[in-house]
Write a protein that holds these residues in place. Structure first.
Motif, PDB file in Angstrom:
ATOM      1  N   LYS A 113       0.826  -1.215   0.000  1.00 19.74           N
ATOM      2  CA  LYS A 113       0.000   0.000   0.000  1.00 19.74           C
ATOM      3  C   LYS A 113       0.857   1.262   0.000  1.00 19.74           C
ATOM      4  CE  LYS A 113      -3.403  -2.500   2.826  1.00 19.74           C
ATOM      5  NZ  LYS A 113      -2.530  -3.650   3.176  1.00 19.74           N
ATOM      6  N   SER A 130      -7.804  -6.759  -9.760  1.00 16.27           N
ATOM      7  CA  SER A 130      -8.308  -5.482  -9.209  1.00 16.27           C
ATOM      8  C   SER A 130      -9.348  -4.861 -10.135  1.00 16.27           C
ATOM      9  CB  SER A 130      -7.143  -4.502  -9.007  1.00 16.27           C
ATOM     10  OG  SER A 130      -6.083  -5.072  -8.302  1.00 16.27           O
ATOM     11  N   TYR A 180     -11.617  -2.398  -7.219  1.00 15.19           N
ATOM     12  CA  TYR A 180     -11.065  -1.690  -6.068  1.00 15.19           C
ATOM     13  C   TYR A 180      -9.579  -1.415  -6.263  1.00 15.19           C
ATOM     14  CZ  TYR A 180     -15.375  -3.442  -3.982  1.00 15.19           C
ATOM     15  OH  TYR A 180     -16.691  -3.733  -3.728  1.00 15.19           O
ATOM     16  N   LEU A 222      -7.127  -2.192  -4.182  1.00 16.87           N
ATOM     17  CA  LEU A 222      -6.348  -3.362  -3.813  1.00 16.87           C
ATOM     18  C   LEU A 222      -6.848  -4.591  -4.550  1.00 16.87           C
ATOM     19  CD1 LEU A 222      -6.111  -2.831   0.051  1.00 16.87           C
ATOM     20  CD2 LEU A 222      -4.397  -2.272  -1.687  1.00 16.87           C
ATOM     21  N   GLU A 254      -8.072  -8.385  -5.221  1.00 15.53           N
ATOM     22  CA  GLU A 254      -8.971  -9.188  -4.394  1.00 15.53           C
ATOM     23  C   GLU A 254      -8.192 -10.093  -3.443  1.00 15.53           C
ATOM     24  OE1 GLU A 254     -12.844  -9.653  -3.171  1.00 15.53           O
ATOM     25  OE2 GLU A 254     -11.964  -8.255  -4.617  1.00 15.53           O
ATOM     26  N   THR A 281      -5.433  -9.353  -1.839  1.00 10.47           N
ATOM     27  CA  THR A 281      -5.073  -8.541  -0.676  1.00 10.47           C
ATOM     28  C   THR A 281      -6.294  -8.228   0.174  1.00 10.47           C
ATOM     29  OG1 THR A 281      -3.231  -7.545  -1.888  1.00 10.47           O
ATOM     30  CG2 THR A 281      -3.995  -6.380   0.072  1.00 10.47           C
ATOM     31  N   ARG A 282      -7.401  -7.862  -0.464  1.00 13.63           N
ATOM     32  CA  ARG A 282      -8.611  -7.526   0.278  1.00 13.63           C
ATOM     33  C   ARG A 282      -9.073  -8.708   1.141  1.00 13.63           C
ATOM     34  NH1 ARG A 282     -12.715  -4.498  -0.894  1.00 13.63           N
ATOM     35  NH2 ARG A 282     -13.999  -6.270  -1.567  1.00 13.63           N
ATOM     36  N   GLN A 283      -9.092  -9.883   0.529  1.00 12.85           N
ATOM     37  CA  GLN A 283      -9.594 -11.056   1.241  1.00 12.85           C
ATOM     38  C   GLN A 283      -8.643 -11.497   2.353  1.00 12.85           C
ATOM     39  OE1 GLN A 283     -12.431 -12.678   0.975  1.00 12.85           O
ATOM     40  NE2 GLN A 283     -13.319 -11.869  -0.903  1.00 12.85           N
ATOM     41  N   ASP A 296      -6.379  -9.664   3.934  1.00 13.11           N
ATOM     42  CA  ASP A 296      -6.366  -8.635   4.983  1.00 13.11           C
ATOM     43  C   ASP A 296      -7.546  -8.835   5.930  1.00 13.11           C
ATOM     44  OD1 ASP A 296      -5.448  -5.740   5.913  1.00 13.11           O
ATOM     45  OD2 ASP A 296      -7.625  -5.680   5.672  1.00 13.11           O
ATOM     46  N   HIS A 297      -8.728  -9.033   5.368  1.00 18.56           N
ATOM     47  CA  HIS A 297      -9.932  -9.225   6.185  1.00 18.56           C
ATOM     48  C   HIS A 297      -9.805 -10.489   7.037  1.00 18.56           C
ATOM     49  CE1 HIS A 297     -14.145  -8.961   7.321  1.00 18.56           C
ATOM     50  NE2 HIS A 297     -14.310 -10.216   6.935  1.00 18.56           N
TER      51      HIS A 297
END
Length: 231
Positions: free
Chosen positions: A145, A208, A211, A213, A215, A217-219, A221-222
């Protein structure tokens, strides 16, 4: 997924620096890497405390994404108390034991690993993505990021999705600032192992579609935050 670590984790800074220097020549940045990977894994680590890497309790997450649907194929987590101190440039040694433990739980073998961190864009050109790639033998890249090592010319980075500018450190291209969505902040891509920079950026863009980020990274991270909260 079989994953052996053929050395003991370093206990201190001098040992970690020596290991990075020993492993660095093993990282292959030429690629080209997978042109059309079906399964891509995202890897991330959440920290207790202030969340910025200073806490000792960590939770690692791996999420395998099907690139055809962007659906989740498999998820795995591992929590640990890190014994390695907080040293900028050596974060990999705080995160790797938990990440390896999570990777070992996978029943599928990804075609590509994308970690939340850096690879070649590292002071010693051997960041987390490089270390993970050498350990697993899989194509690996870092998607961060914020930049760590290397800077880009802001005027060279256009405003549209897919625009990019090289990250340069001491005259060497170590990564790219990549615009994944028009008129949003870029992400910072660097190679880890068995993939070249253009291919790594293309795969990040593929993941991507909506978004900033990818997908992966998004998944991840969550999931890492969920695992940390669960203790």
């Amino acid at each position: 997924m079989r994953l052996d670590v053929p050395y003991a984790w370093p206990a201190g800074e001098d040992e970690a620096l020596a290991l990075q220097e020993r492993l660095r020549p093993l990282a292959d940045h030429r690629g080209p890497g997978p042109a059309a990977p079906r399964l891509v894994a995202g890897l991330d680590v959440a920290y207790a405390g202030d969340g910025r890497g200073t806490g000792d309790l960590v939770a690692a997450a791996v999420v395998v994404i099907d690139t055809a649907t962007l659906g989740v194929v498999e998820r795995a987590t591992a929590a640990a108390t890190t014994a390695f101190p907080y040293v900028p440039g050596l974060f990999a040694f705080r995160e790797l034991p938990a990440l390896v433990a999570a990777l070992r739980k996978l029943t599928t073998t990804p075609d590509l690993l994308l970690c939340d961190g850096h690879g070649r864009s590292h002071p010693r050109r051997f960041g987390l993505a490089c270390h993970l790639g050498v350990l697993t033998g899989l194509p690996t890249a870092g998607v961060a990021k914020t930049p760590f090592t290397g800077r880009h010319d802001p005027a060279a980075l256009g405003p549209d999705r897919g625009d990019h500018a090289d990250l340069v450190d001491d005259g060497e291209v170590v990564g790219r600032a990549l615009r994944t969505q028009s008129r949003v902040k870029p992400v910072y891509v660097s190679t880890g192992h068995l993939i070249d920079l253009p291919t790594a950026c293309a795969r990040v863009l593929d993941l991507s579609p909506r978004y900033r980020l990818p997908e992966t990274t998004r998944q991840s991270d969550h999931l890492s935050r969920e695992a940390l909260a669960a203790g």
